[in-house]
Enzyme design. Structure first.
Site, PDB file in Angstrom:
ATOM      1  N   TYR A 138       0.814  -1.123  -0.063  1.00  0.00           N
ATOM      2  CA  TYR A 138       0.014   0.038  -0.016  1.00  0.00           C
ATOM      3  C   TYR A 138       0.769   1.092  -0.194  1.00  0.00           C
ATOM      4  CZ  TYR A 138      -3.644   3.115   1.470  1.00  0.00           C
ATOM      5  OH  TYR A 138      -4.834   4.043   1.779  1.00  0.00           O
ATOM      6  N   LYS A 167      -1.445  -1.049  -4.185  1.00  0.00           N
ATOM      7  CA  LYS A 167      -2.500  -0.215  -4.099  1.00  0.00           C
ATOM      8  C   LYS A 167      -1.804   1.142  -4.245  1.00  0.00           C
ATOM      9  CE  LYS A 167      -5.868   1.377  -0.684  1.00  0.00           C
ATOM     10  NZ  LYS A 167      -6.494   1.456   0.662  1.00  0.00           N
TER      11      LYS A 167
END
Length: 301
Positions: A138, A167
Site C-alpha cells: 500500500y 495499491k
C-alpha cells in the site's frame, strides 16, 4: 490463487461498525460483508485506514478478521491491512490473521514514524516475509508521509514472489504509467482513491480498494465494470452522479463522512472511535447536501 485473479475487481476497504457500548458490532460486520459480496465485490479488506485500524486493539483486529472469514467463507478472500506502530507487532499481526483464515495481506508503512527507504524497506521485508500469503503493498504518501517509488517496489518484488500487487494512492495518475514502465506486468495495480477509479483503470489498474462501496456496493461494482470495459465514455454518466460522493473518500474526515453516507442509506451507523467524532455543524450540512442530492438522483441500474 495467483496474482492473475486475486486482486482484480472491487475490494471494499470495509468500515468497522461499533455498537452503542463502543465495542465492535460483529453481527453487523458479518451482514455487511455478505451484502458487499452479493453485490459482486471480489474481496474484503478490513483493518485499513477506513476501518479505523489505528484505534483497534490487537485482539480486536484478529477477531474482526475471524468474523469476516466466517461470514464470506470461500466466496472471496479476506485481505486485512497490516499496520502498527512497530515492526514486531505488524509481524505478529500478519501471522495471527493468517491463523484465522486471511488469504492475503495489505502491507502498510509503519504508523507515525515516517523515514527513509532503508528503514521502510526493512519493515516491509519483515512483514512481507512473515507469511507466505499473497501481499498487496500500500503506497499512500499523503496519509503516511512515505512514498514508495516504482524502483523501490521493484526491489521488493524481485525479493518476494508473494508480493503480487500494489495499491497506489499517491493521487498522481502518472504514477500508474511509471510503475508499469519499471515493473511491466509483475505487479497488479489497484486504485486506492475513490475519485481516481476511472482514470486509474484507464492507466492499467485492474482492481479498486474502494471506500464508498460500503454504502453503494451495486453502483461501485457497476462503475468499475463500465470503466474497465468501456473507459470514461462508458462510465461517464454513472461517474458524474457518483463523483461528489467519491470525493468524500479523499479528505481528512473520510471515515466519518463515509459512515454518514452508510447511515443515510441504512447500511450502517455513524459511530466512530475517538479521537474521531461524527461531523457536525456547517461541515455536516455541506456533506448532507451532497449525500441527499445523490440519494434523490440515484440512478436506476
Amino acid at each position: 490463487m495467483s496474482n492473475a485473479s486475486f486482486w482484480k475487481g472491487v475490494l471494499p476497504a470495509i468500515t468497522t461498525p461499533f455498537s452503542e457500548d463502543g465495542n465492535v458490532d460483529h453481527a453487523f460486520l458479518a451482514r455487511h460483508a455478505r451484502i458487499l459480496v452479493e453485490a459482486g465485490c471480489t474481496g474484503i479488506v478490513p483493518l485499513g485506514s477506513l476501518g479505523e485500524a489505528a484505534t483497534l486493539a490487537f485482539d480486536e483486529k484478529v477477531a474482526i478478521v475471524k468474523t469476516l472469514v466466517e461470514a464470506v467463507g470461500d466466496q472471496v478472500p479476506v485481505v486485512p491491512g497490516i499496520a502498527s506502530l512497530s515492526t514486531d507487532e505488524a509481524v505478529r499481526l500478519a501471522r495471527a490473521v493468517k491463523s484465522v483464515g486471511a488469504r492475503g495481506l495489505m502491507v502498510l508503512p509503519v504508523y507515525v514514524y515516517s523515514t527513509d527507504w532503508h528503514e521502510v524497506a526493512a519493515h516491509a521485508r519483515a512483514v512481507i516475509g512473515a507469511t507466505d500469503l499473497p501481499v498487496l503493498l500500500y503506497n499512500n504518501p499523503v496519509a503516511y508521509k512515505t512514498d514508495i517509488l516504482p524502483a523501490q517496489m521493484a526491489e521488493l518484488a524481485a525479493e518476494f514472489p508473494n508480493l503480487q500487487a500494489v495499491k497506489e494512492s499517491s493521487g498522481d495518475v502518472r504514477r500508474f504509467a511509471a510503475i508499469k514502465e519499471v515493473l511491466g506486468e509483475r505487479l497488479v495495480l489497484l486504485v486506492g482513491m475513490d475519485d481516481a477509479i476511472v482514470e486509474g483503470l484507464c492507466m492499467g489498474a485492474e482492481g479498486w480498494i474502494a471506500g464508498l462501496v460500503n454504502a453503494y456496493p451495486v453502483e461501485s461494482v457497476k462503475l468499475f465494470e463500465q470503466a474497465r470495459d468501456g473507459g470514461y465514455a462508458a462510465a461517464r454518466a454513472l461517474y458524474d452522479w457518483f463523483l461528489p460522493l467519491l470525493r468524500l473518500d479523499t479528505v481528512p474526515k473520510f471515515v466519518q463522512l463515509i459512515k454518514l453516507v452508510q447511515s443515510k442509506v441504512d447500511l450502517g451507523n455513524e459511530r466512530v472511535r475517538a479521537p474521531r467524532l461524527p461531523v457536525f455543524g456547517a461541515e455536516r450540512e455541506a456533506a448532507l447536501k451532497v449525500i441527499d442530492h445523490a440519494i434523490a438522483n440515484r440512478p436506476k441500474l
